[in-house]
Design a protein around this motif. Structure first.
Motif, mmCIF file in Angstrom:
data_model
loop_
_atom_site.group_PDB
_atom_site.id
_atom_site.type_symbol
_atom_site.label_atom_id
_atom_site.label_comp_id
_atom_site.label_asym_id
_atom_site.label_seq_id
_atom_site.Cartn_x
_atom_site.Cartn_y
_atom_site.Cartn_z
ATOM 1 N N GLY A 1 40.628 22.451 71.941
ATOM 2 C CA GLY A 1 41.758 22.828 70.879
ATOM 3 C C GLY A 1 41.886 24.197 70.411
ATOM 4 N N TYR A 2 42.940 24.787 69.952
ATOM 5 C CA TYR A 2 42.915 26.077 69.497
ATOM 6 C C TYR A 2 43.567 26.010 68.003
ATOM 7 N N ILE A 3 43.017 26.674 66.931
ATOM 8 C CA ILE A 3 43.390 26.804 65.639
ATOM 9 C C ILE A 3 43.550 28.181 65.509
ATOM 10 N N ALA A 4 44.950 28.774 65.107
ATOM 11 C CA ALA A 4 45.228 29.945 64.493
ATOM 12 C C ALA A 4 45.005 29.805 62.927
ATOM 13 N N ASN A 5 44.152 30.458 62.365
ATOM 14 C CA ASN A 5 44.105 30.453 60.894
ATOM 15 C C ASN A 5 44.720 31.745 60.462
ATOM 16 N N ARG A 6 45.699 31.589 59.835
ATOM 17 C CA ARG A 6 46.530 32.793 59.644
ATOM 18 C C ARG A 6 46.694 33.145 58.077
ATOM 19 N N TYR A 7 45.490 33.433 57.475
ATOM 20 C CA TYR A 7 45.379 33.773 56.132
ATOM 21 C C TYR A 7 46.011 35.081 56.076
ATOM 22 N N ASN A 8 45.977 35.839 57.180
ATOM 23 C CA ASN A 8 46.220 37.422 57.232
ATOM 24 C C ASN A 8 47.765 37.338 57.782
ATOM 25 N N SER A 9 48.677 38.307 57.257
ATOM 26 C CA SER A 9 49.607 38.399 58.050
ATOM 27 C C SER A 9 49.862 39.221 59.156
ATOM 28 N N TYR A 10 50.395 38.604 60.443
ATOM 29 C CA TYR A 10 50.452 39.296 61.847
ATOM 30 C C TYR A 10 51.465 38.655 62.458
ATOM 31 N N SER A 11 51.728 39.488 63.436
ATOM 32 C CA SER A 11 52.928 38.885 64.660
ATOM 33 C C SER A 11 52.407 38.360 65.638
ATOM 34 N N PHE A 12 53.080 37.592 66.300
ATOM 35 C CA PHE A 12 52.647 36.888 67.552
ATOM 36 C C PHE A 12 53.812 36.801 68.486
ATOM 37 N N ASP A 13 53.707 37.114 69.734
ATOM 38 C CA ASP A 13 54.785 37.210 70.964
ATOM 39 C C ASP A 13 54.932 35.622 71.277
ATOM 40 N N PRO A 14 55.906 34.828 70.735
ATOM 41 C CA PRO A 14 55.554 33.417 71.319
ATOM 42 C C PRO A 14 55.709 33.133 72.843
ATOM 43 N N GLN A 15 56.426 34.065 73.695
ATOM 44 C CA GLN A 15 56.217 33.927 74.871
ATOM 45 C C GLN A 15 55.126 33.876 75.593
ATOM 46 N N LEU A 16 53.870 34.267 74.685
ATOM 47 C CA LEU A 16 52.459 34.127 75.125
ATOM 48 C C LEU A 16 52.309 32.657 75.728
ATOM 49 N N TRP A 17 52.906 31.828 74.706
ATOM 50 C CA TRP A 17 52.557 30.262 74.720
ATOM 51 C C TRP A 17 53.019 30.055 76.009
ATOM 52 N N VAL A 18 54.252 30.382 76.443
ATOM 53 C CA VAL A 18 54.680 29.854 77.814
ATOM 54 C C VAL A 18 54.079 30.394 79.252
ATOM 55 N N ASP A 19 53.666 31.652 78.872
ATOM 56 C CA ASP A 19 52.802 32.168 79.840
ATOM 57 C C ASP A 19 51.560 31.589 79.972
ATOM 58 N N PHE A 20 50.841 31.316 79.076
ATOM 59 C CA PHE A 20 49.451 30.928 78.958
ATOM 60 C C PHE A 20 49.285 29.594 79.487
ATOM 61 N N TRP B 1 42.414 17.445 61.848
ATOM 62 C CA TRP B 1 43.150 16.882 62.832
ATOM 63 C C TRP B 1 42.751 17.220 64.093
ATOM 64 N N MET B 2 42.194 18.424 64.317
ATOM 65 C CA MET B 2 41.603 18.689 65.564
ATOM 66 C C MET B 2 40.388 17.721 65.879
ATOM 67 N N LEU B 3 39.723 17.558 65.137
ATOM 68 C CA LEU B 3 38.452 16.562 65.359
ATOM 69 C C LEU B 3 39.024 15.198 65.657
ATOM 70 N N GLN B 4 39.917 14.744 65.055
ATOM 71 C CA GLN B 4 40.659 13.355 65.192
ATOM 72 C C GLN B 4 41.309 13.254 66.559
ATOM 73 N N LEU B 5 41.593 14.118 67.440
ATOM 74 C CA LEU B 5 42.213 13.820 68.540
ATOM 75 C C LEU B 5 41.650 13.044 69.433
ATOM 76 N N ARG B 6 42.621 12.059 69.909
ATOM 77 C CA ARG B 6 42.188 10.939 70.526
ATOM 78 C C ARG B 6 41.276 11.487 71.928
ATOM 79 N N GLU B 7 41.626 12.780 72.374
ATOM 80 C CA GLU B 7 41.018 13.246 73.728
ATOM 81 C C GLU B 7 39.437 13.703 73.375
ATOM 82 N N PHE B 8 39.160 13.856 72.358
ATOM 83 C CA PHE B 8 37.939 14.154 71.645
ATOM 84 C C PHE B 8 37.142 12.984 71.264
ATOM 85 N N ASN B 9 37.734 11.671 71.123
ATOM 86 C CA ASN B 9 37.141 10.586 70.696
ATOM 87 C C ASN B 9 37.183 9.442 71.623
#
Length: 139
Positions: free
Chosen positions: A64-83, A129-137
């Motif tokens: 899984g991936y968690i983005a902990n955004r306690y700082n303010s920064y920008s993210f190019d959403p197209q990266l999700w599509v390409d990744f 939430w991440m630790l409870q994902l059925r794929e991990f359990n």
């Protein structure tokens, strides 16, 4: 709240990887990013991350991936599509937001992510939430 200030830093084994643009924590089940204030996450940063974690990607290990955004920064959403088109590494993602504006940005990014993406108001909510994902359990 930063990951290292949370109860999970004592409960989970992890490896801390520092970059000029932020920090990534690698656990058995997820990667957690904490990017620096004002960073713009673009293809250059994404490329550096892919290079650093290529062993996971090459082995087809799913996490899984968690983005902990306690700082303010920008993210190019197209990266999700390409990744997502290039790799099949992330089972699901969570974005931890600390403001209404950040939550709205996460809502926009959700439209670009082809798998489950949960918007969370706390780091604890995201990790639980991440630790409870059925794929991990599945046994």
């Amino acid at each position: 709240m930063k990951f290292e200030d949370s109860k999970y830093s004592d409960l989970l084994e992890y490896k801390k990887v520092c970059f000029s643009f932020g920090t990534v924590y690698l656990t058995e089940r997820f990667l957690l990013s904490e990017f620096n204030e004002g960073v713009h996450v673009n293809y250059e940063i994404a490329g550096e991350l892919v290079t650093k974690f290529s062993a996971l990607i090459d082995k087809k290990i799913q996490v899984g991936y968690i983005a902990n955004r306690y700082n303010s920064y920008s993210f190019d959403p197209q990266l999700w599509v390409d990744f997502n088109n290039e790799y099949d590494t992330f089972l699901a993602s969570a974005i931890v937001t600390y403001s209404d504006f950040s939550y709205l940005n996460a809502s926009l990014e959700k439209q670009f992510f082809s798998k489950s993406l949960k918007r969370c108001r706390s780091l604890e909510e995201a990790i639980d939430w991440m630790l409870q994902l059925r794929e991990f359990n599945q046994s």
